[in-house]
Scaffold this motif. Structure first.
Motif, short mmCIF file in Angstrom:
data_model
loop_
_atom_site.label_atom_id
_atom_site.label_comp_id
_atom_site.label_asym_id
_atom_site.label_seq_id
_atom_site.Cartn_x
_atom_site.Cartn_y
_atom_site.Cartn_z
N GLU A 145 1.24 17.71 5.68
CA GLU A 145 0.40 17.98 6.86
C GLU A 145 1.11 18.92 7.84
OE1 GLU A 145 -1.83 13.63 6.79
OE2 GLU A 145 -0.35 14.07 8.35
N SER A 146 2.46 18.87 7.80
CA SER A 146 3.24 19.73 8.70
C SER A 146 3.59 21.07 8.06
CB SER A 146 4.54 19.01 9.09
OG SER A 146 4.30 17.72 9.51
N GLY A 147 3.17 21.26 6.81
CA GLY A 147 3.43 22.55 6.15
C GLY A 147 4.74 22.59 5.40
N ILE A 148 5.24 21.41 5.01
CA ILE A 148 6.51 21.37 4.27
C ILE A 148 6.24 20.90 2.83
CG2 ILE A 148 8.83 20.36 4.17
CD1 ILE A 148 8.62 19.88 7.22
N PRO A 149 6.34 21.81 1.84
CA PRO A 149 6.13 21.39 0.45
C PRO A 149 7.25 20.45 -0.02
CG PRO A 149 6.08 23.80 0.68
CD PRO A 149 6.63 23.25 1.96
N VAL A 150 6.87 19.54 -0.92
CA VAL A 150 7.85 18.54 -1.37
C VAL A 150 7.99 18.55 -2.91
CG1 VAL A 150 8.48 16.08 -1.38
CG2 VAL A 150 7.29 17.05 0.61
N LEU A 151 9.24 18.59 -3.35
CA LEU A 151 9.58 18.42 -4.77
C LEU A 151 10.00 16.97 -4.94
CD1 LEU A 151 10.37 19.59 -7.61
CD2 LEU A 151 12.58 20.23 -6.61
N GLY A 152 9.35 16.24 -5.87
CA GLY A 152 9.72 14.84 -6.11
C GLY A 152 10.94 14.76 -7.03
N HIS A 153 11.49 13.57 -7.17
CA HIS A 153 12.67 13.37 -8.04
C HIS A 153 12.63 11.93 -8.56
CE1 HIS A 153 17.33 14.07 -8.50
NE2 HIS A 153 16.86 13.30 -9.47
#
Ligand code: KIV
Length: 274
Positions: free
Chosen positions: A128-136
């Motif tokens: 929502e804040s514009g920060i893409p996330v890579l999971g692990h």
């Protein structure tokens, strides 16, 4: 310029995604020149670059310095910053604040380990804040103490299904890809086939959508510990050691610096000194 969309495009086209770690400016420059699809400023730098015992000690503020250096060296690359231990686990506000530090330092995305209700909420707030996330998922070093050491994950069909269920939750939450660490190749391949987003394997066989390894490991520069899944493409430790030894010998024997590496004072000025 690579973006989160490039990762999905590569997976959909069947082309493997190539990722490597970088912690400094000059390594980042080389990775960009080689056209690596994504650069991870991994918290492995705690051991590899700072000599810490494990990844538990490094802080978000320390990581930020390395993210800045890498983003300067690889201005056109997709850079993922690892969120270190306890830099996002206290509450969502703390997680968001530290994630934003990574983006302000030049990262394009962050990486978060694990999958539980809290992590899923944090992923949503990051997006929502514009920060893409890579999971692990799989072996997650930040949970090493609770897992009980460096253990291969997903060793049974049931455990593989559990990791797949977590990966599907990460996908639904909006992660653009997920790292699968240390698991049988069949498990990783099964998980990959049952996800739409790409998987990036490390010690998880060839059935993932892409691969990541620690650059210092494949270059043979970090020699404290080499995992079984590392293939060495160079032996920089020996290259550096031999060069340093030669330099030492040259200095001791007065061979370096020679006139080639020296500056000359004009003759008239030399005479004045006499
Ligand atoms: O810290 C790291 O380098 C990692 C790996 C996935 C390479 O998390």
């Amino acid at each position: 310029m690579k973006t989160v969309k490039s990762f999905q495009k590569l997976k959909d086209s069947g082309e493997k995604i190539v990722m490597l770690t970088a912690y400094d400016y000059s390594t980042a420059q080389v990775l960009e020149e080689a056209g690596i699809d994504g650069i991870l400023v991994g918290d492995s730098l705690a051991m590899v670059a700072l000599g810490y015992r494990d990844t538990y000690i490094i802080t978000a503020d320390e990581m930020q310095v390395f993210v800045k250096a890498v983003s300067k060296g690889a201005k056109n690359s997709f850079i993922v910053a690892d969120m270190p231990f306890m830099s996002y686990n206290i509450n969502v506000e703390q997680g968001l604040e530290n994630a934003s530090k990574m983006i302000k330092a030049g990262a394009s995305a962050i990486k978060l380990e694990g999958c539980n209700k809290y992590i899923l909420t944090l992923i949503q707030r990051c997006l929502e804040s514009g920060i893409p996330v890579l999971g692990h998922l799989g072996f997650t070093p930040q949970l090493m103490n609770t897992i009980g050491g460096h253990k291969i994950q997903g060793k049974t069909a049931e455990m593989t299904e559990e990791i797949l269920a977590s990966a599907q939750k990460l996908e639904k939450a909006g992660c653009f890809a997920v790292v699968l660490e240390l698991m049988p190749k069949e498990s990783a391949e099964y998980i990959t086939k049952n996800l739409s987003i790409p998987t990036i394997g490390i010690g998880a066989g060839a059935g993932c959508s892409g691969q990541i390894v620690v650059t210092d490991d494949i270059l043979g520069k970090y020699t404290d510990f080499t995992p079984k899944f590392v293939k060495k493409y160079a032996n920089l430790h020996d290259v550096v050691l031999n060069s340093v030894n030669e330099y030492k010998k040259d200095v001791k024997e007065g061979i370096f610096p020679s006139d080639n590496e020296s500056f000359e004072l004009d003759i008239e000025e030399q005479e004045k000194l006499c």
